[in-house]
Design a protein around this motif. Structure first.
Motif, PDB file in Angstrom:
ATOM      1  N   THR A   4       0.897  -0.385   0.000  1.00 46.01           N
ATOM      2  CA  THR A   4       0.000   0.000   0.000  1.00 46.01           C
ATOM      3  C   THR A   4       1.318   0.566   0.000  1.00 46.01           C
ATOM      4  OG1 THR A   4      -0.833   0.320   0.809  1.00 46.01           O
ATOM      5  CG2 THR A   4       1.136   0.840   0.098  1.00 46.01           C
ATOM      6  N   PHE A 247      -7.895  -2.816   6.804  1.00 44.34           N
ATOM      7  CA  PHE A 247      -6.833  -2.440   5.876  1.00 44.34           C
ATOM      8  C   PHE A 247      -5.759  -3.511   5.808  1.00 44.34           C
ATOM      9  CE2 PHE A 247      -2.971   0.163   4.799  1.00 44.34           C
ATOM     10  CZ  PHE A 247      -3.327   0.335   3.473  1.00 44.34           C
ATOM     11  N   VAL A 250      -6.534  -6.115   3.240  1.00 45.99           N
ATOM     12  CA  VAL A 250      -6.280  -5.721   1.853  1.00 45.99           C
ATOM     13  C   VAL A 250      -4.787  -5.732   1.547  1.00 45.99           C
ATOM     14  CG1 VAL A 250      -6.762  -4.005   0.077  1.00 45.99           C
ATOM     15  CG2 VAL A 250      -8.323  -4.270   1.996  1.00 45.99           C
ATOM     16  N   LEU A 304     -16.246   2.334   1.811  1.00 45.18           N
ATOM     17  CA  LEU A 304     -15.244   1.326   2.143  1.00 45.18           C
ATOM     18  C   LEU A 304     -15.654  -0.066   1.673  1.00 45.18           C
ATOM     19  CD1 LEU A 304     -12.567   0.687   3.422  1.00 45.18           C
ATOM     20  CD2 LEU A 304     -13.677   0.586   5.666  1.00 45.18           C
ATOM     21  N   ALA A 307     -15.189  -0.621  -2.046  1.00 44.61           N
ATOM     22  CA  ALA A 307     -13.762  -0.727  -2.362  1.00 44.61           C
ATOM     23  C   ALA A 307     -13.240  -2.122  -2.060  1.00 44.61           C
ATOM     24  CB  ALA A 307     -12.976   0.320  -1.572  1.00 44.61           C
ATOM     25  N   LEU A 308     -13.642  -2.674  -0.926  1.00 42.42           N
ATOM     26  CA  LEU A 308     -13.190  -4.013  -0.556  1.00 42.42           C
ATOM     27  C   LEU A 308     -13.751  -5.074  -1.489  1.00 42.42           C
ATOM     28  CD1 LEU A 308     -13.514  -3.741   3.322  1.00 42.42           C
ATOM     29  CD2 LEU A 308     -11.414  -3.726   1.987  1.00 42.42           C
ATOM     30  N   ALA A 341      -9.126   1.800  -0.696  1.00 43.78           N
ATOM     31  CA  ALA A 341      -9.075   1.369   0.706  1.00 43.78           C
ATOM     32  C   ALA A 341      -7.968   2.085   1.475  1.00 43.78           C
ATOM     33  CB  ALA A 341      -8.875  -0.146   0.780  1.00 43.78           C
ATOM     34  N   THR A 345      -9.651   3.949   4.741  1.00 46.38           N
ATOM     35  CA  THR A 345      -9.350   3.483   6.093  1.00 46.38           C
ATOM     36  C   THR A 345      -8.592   4.540   6.885  1.00 46.38           C
ATOM     37  OG1 THR A 345      -7.401   2.341   5.196  1.00 46.38           O
ATOM     38  CG2 THR A 345      -9.395   1.035   5.547  1.00 46.38           C
ATOM     39  N   ALA A 407     -16.823  -3.735   7.294  1.00 43.88           N
ATOM     40  CA  ALA A 407     -16.926  -2.498   6.531  1.00 43.88           C
ATOM     41  C   ALA A 407     -18.391  -2.097   6.342  1.00 43.88           C
ATOM     42  CB  ALA A 407     -16.240  -2.650   5.174  1.00 43.88           C
TER      43      ALA A 407
END
Length: 413
Positions: A4, A247, A250, A304, A307-308, A341, A345, A407
């Motif tokens: 990330t 997070f 991910v 959120l 996005a996940l 994300a 987050t 989420a």
């Protein structure tokens, strides 16, 4: 990675992530009395951006290449996972030490040390592909990465007017994101063009050249006073635990994708993998910026879960390897979900605490980034040998999908 790699924002003295991914448009800027029209892109800020670009390029050129280097020399999937994990866990360990280093030695000395630790060890890879040596190189480079990300983010806060802090972080985020766009696919592509050795030299030069940009940067730290809290203190009560774990889920998948996707297909399809990594690297910063823009209007919690879901779909599509369509669409979807994300987050965590705990938020977020990135690569490397790539990627998608449940609860709260 470090992850990330979206590596990734925070006020001093916070820890930071691989590739500075924490610097996202949705982060809450600090209040200030600085004039709104004060200049943003000064010479010092420009030199900082140049340094960040070079060090980021050094990292991302080798992120997917070192695992391939180990695999080509007989270390296989376990060795590939260990290399990413070693770098990310090293970064996690060093990140918490960097603020103290900055206070004692100042920006130029500490950032210079980071550039050397990130760049110079790449040259050691020219001598051998033995797993212990490669892991030692990854550990040292991880320490350099941690120093650079934390120190650079700290310097952004000192060099830019606080009334334009959000914009400054956005510009910095671009400087961090572009090396990922270039380096991830370019590193894989150049293996067959210039070879591993020349690529290791190029990565070293990219980082060490940043030493020239340090001239003229401030020597001493001039951080705002901030109450220091323990990183894990009051995490559950403050509502930080859930977004941290979300997070981390991910980033587990992110560490897996950049480490093992090049190993999951035949060597004659590396141009396809380079394209997939390019699409993922482009999608992530765009999604990060858009997520921050719209989160300011509707709130990060509402965005959120979608996005996940995108990230889970992207990871899950790799079950259909070696389909080119699955690889390209999956990488793009995962890049969008991962980038969004990152922003959502972090913004959600900042919104749940007062300014005195911003450092804690940054540390938690970046520990989730680097720790998840490293753990994902390590566990996947151990699992894939027994179940194969398709099943292992399915399990990866399941980890991200599980995070959709909390989420959704957050969006309904």
């Amino acid at each position: 990675m470090t992850t990330t790699y979206d590596l990734p924002t925070h006020p001093l003295p916070a820890a930071a992530s691989p590739a500075g991914s924490a610097l996202v448009a949705g982060s809450a800027p600090a209040a200030s009395s600085s004039p709104a029209g004060e200049r943003l892109l000064t010479g010092q800020f420009g030199r900082l951006l140049v340094m960040v670009f070079g060090s980021g390029l050094s990292m991302y050129l080798l992120t997917s290449v070192v695992p391939l280097y180990l695999a080509a020399n007989g270390s296989g999937g376990v060795g590939a996972g260990l290399s990413t994990a070693a770098m990310m866990f090293s970064a996690v360990a060093v990140e918490v030490l960097v603020p103290r280093m900055l206070a004692r030695w100042g920006y130029r000395v500490v950032l210079g040390l980071g550039l050397v630790l990130l760049g110079a060890p790449s040259l050691v890879l020219l001598t051998s592909a033995a797993l212990p040596l490669v892991l030692a190189v990854c550990i040292v480079r991880g320490a350099g990465l941690a120093i650079l990300v934390v120190g650079a983010v700290a310097l952004v806060a000192d060099l830019t007017p606080s009334t334009r802090r959000g914009e400054a972080l956005g510009v910095y985020g671009v400087a961090v994101g572009v090396p990922a766009v270039i380096g991830l696919p370019l590193g894989v592509y150049l293996i067959n063009v210039i070879g591993f050795g020349a690529l290791f030299i190029l990565a070293a030069i990219a980082s060490l050249a940043g030493l020239l940009a340090l001239v003229g940067l401030p020597a001493n730290v001039n951080a705002e006073e901030e109450q220091h809290v323990k990183v894990l203190g009051g995490v559950r009560r403050s509502g930080l635990l859930t977004p941290t774990l979300i997070f981390a889920a991910v980033t587990v998948a992110a560490g897996i994708s950049v480490t093992f996707l090049p190993l999951a297909v035949a060597s004659d399809k590396q141009s396809l993998i380079a394209t997939a990594l390019l699409l993922q690297a482009i999608a992530a910063p765009i999604a990060r910026w858009l997520a921050g823009r719209y989160a300011d209007r509707v709130g990060p919690a509402k965005l959120l879960a979608p996005a996940l879901i995108l990230a889970a779909v992207g990871a899950g599509s790799l079950v259909f390897l070696p389909s080119a369509v699955a690889i390209l669409i999956g990488s793009t979807c995962f890049g969008i979900g991962f980038g969004a994300a990152q922003n959502l987050t972090l913004t959600l965590m900042y919104n749940r605490v007062d300014r005195s705990r911003y450092g804690q938020v940054s540390a938690l977020w970046n520990l989730a980034y680097d720790g998840g990135w490293g753990a994902g690569a390590l566990i996947f490397g151990a699992v894939v040998g027994g179940v194969g790539f398709s099943v292992a990627f399915a399990l990866t998608a399941a980890v991200v999908a599980v995070a959709v449940v909390p989420a959704l609860r957050a969006s309904a709260a």
